[in-house]
Write a protein that holds these residues in place. Structure first.
Motif, PDB file in Angstrom:
ATOM      1  N   UNK A 167      28.702 -42.830  -7.494  1.00  0.00           N
ATOM      2  CA  UNK A 167      30.144 -42.630  -7.480  1.00  0.00           C
ATOM      3  C   UNK A 167      30.669 -42.689  -8.906  1.00  0.00           C
ATOM      4  N   UNK A 168      31.639 -41.849  -9.179  1.00  0.00           N
ATOM      5  CA  UNK A 168      32.278 -41.832 -10.492  1.00  0.00           C
ATOM      6  C   UNK A 168      33.665 -42.445 -10.331  1.00  0.00           C
ATOM      7  N   UNK A 169      33.931 -43.545 -11.011  1.00  0.00           N
ATOM      8  CA  UNK A 169      35.269 -44.132 -10.985  1.00  0.00           C
ATOM      9  C   UNK A 169      36.139 -43.332 -11.942  1.00  0.00           C
ATOM     10  N   UNK A 170      37.238 -42.801 -11.414  1.00  0.00           N
ATOM     11  CA  UNK A 170      38.119 -41.946 -12.200  1.00  0.00           C
ATOM     12  C   UNK A 170      39.280 -42.722 -12.810  1.00  0.00           C
ATOM     13  N   UNK A 171      39.681 -43.820 -12.197  1.00  0.00           N
ATOM     14  CA  UNK A 171      40.769 -44.629 -12.738  1.00  0.00           C
ATOM     15  C   UNK A 171      41.538 -45.325 -11.644  1.00  0.00           C
ATOM     16  N   UNK A 172      42.590 -46.013 -12.033  1.00  0.00           N
ATOM     17  CA  UNK A 172      43.442 -46.704 -11.067  1.00  0.00           C
ATOM     18  C   UNK A 172      44.894 -46.373 -11.354  1.00  0.00           C
ATOM     19  N   UNK A 173      45.729 -46.584 -10.341  1.00  0.00           N
ATOM     20  CA  UNK A 173      47.152 -46.313 -10.499  1.00  0.00           C
ATOM     21  C   UNK A 173      47.944 -47.072  -9.443  1.00  0.00           C
ATOM     22  N   UNK A 174      49.184 -47.394  -9.780  1.00  0.00           N
ATOM     23  CA  UNK A 174      50.065 -48.105  -8.860  1.00  0.00           C
ATOM     24  C   UNK A 174      51.038 -47.149  -8.185  1.00  0.00           C
ATOM     25  N   UNK A 175      51.511 -47.559  -7.010  1.00  0.00           N
ATOM     26  CA  UNK A 175      52.526 -46.823  -6.271  1.00  0.00           C
ATOM     27  C   UNK A 175      52.961 -47.642  -5.073  1.00  0.00           C
ATOM     28  N   UNK A 176      54.058 -47.258  -4.453  1.00  0.00           N
ATOM     29  CA  UNK A 176      54.510 -47.980  -3.260  1.00  0.00           C
ATOM     30  C   UNK A 176      53.575 -47.716  -2.085  1.00  0.00           C
ATOM     31  N   UNK A 177      52.869 -46.573  -2.114  1.00  0.00           N
ATOM     32  CA  UNK A 177      51.857 -46.242  -1.118  1.00  0.00           C
ATOM     33  C   UNK A 177      50.798 -45.367  -1.794  1.00  0.00           C
ATOM     34  N   UNK A 178      49.793 -44.977  -1.029  1.00  0.00           N
ATOM     35  CA  UNK A 178      48.680 -44.218  -1.610  1.00  0.00           C
ATOM     36  C   UNK A 178      49.133 -42.851  -2.126  1.00  0.00           C
ATOM     37  N   UNK A 179      50.076 -42.216  -1.440  1.00  0.00           N
ATOM     38  CA  UNK A 179      50.533 -40.896  -1.879  1.00  0.00           C
ATOM     39  C   UNK A 179      51.272 -40.959  -3.208  1.00  0.00           C
ATOM     40  N   UNK A 180      52.137 -41.966  -3.365  1.00  0.00           N
ATOM     41  CA  UNK A 180      52.835 -42.112  -4.647  1.00  0.00           C
ATOM     42  C   UNK A 180      51.851 -42.487  -5.747  1.00  0.00           C
ATOM     43  N   UNK A 181      50.892 -43.358  -5.435  1.00  0.00           N
ATOM     44  CA  UNK A 181      49.890 -43.746  -6.431  1.00  0.00           C
ATOM     45  C   UNK A 181      49.072 -42.534  -6.870  1.00  0.00           C
ATOM     46  N   UNK A 182      48.708 -41.653  -5.924  1.00  0.00           N
ATOM     47  CA  UNK A 182      47.931 -40.465  -6.283  1.00  0.00           C
ATOM     48  C   UNK A 182      48.768 -39.504  -7.122  1.00  0.00           C
TER      49      UNK A 182
END
Length: 72
Positions: free
Chosen positions: A24-39
């Motif tokens: 698996x390649x870890x691409x990064x992390x991000x915050x959001x109120x839900x998964x769609x906003x985080x993506x």
């Protein structure tokens, strides 16, 4: 805000003797109120990834404490 780790099962890496390893390649992390906003935020803040051919991106929510930017 919730934090999500984005990764893909596409691609590979090599060990020190140049033997291919599928992983698996870890691409990064991000915050959001839900998964769609985080993506959505992830695609903006990691726009350089558009230069690569990853099509299958997965996400998992990070729960609890974790260490970021750890230097050895």
């Amino acid at each position: 805000m919730r934090n999500f780790l984005f990764f893909t099962t596409e691609g590979y890496t090599c060990d020190p003797s140049n033997k291919e390893i599928t992983n698996m390649q870890i691409l990064g992390s991000q915050e959001g109120v839900d998964i769609l906003e985080a993506f959505k935020n992830f695609k903006i803040s990691h726009s350089y990834l558009r230069e690569f051919a990853f099509k299958d991106v997965n996400a998992i929510e990070c729960i609890g404490d974790f260490i970021r930017n750890l230097e050895l």
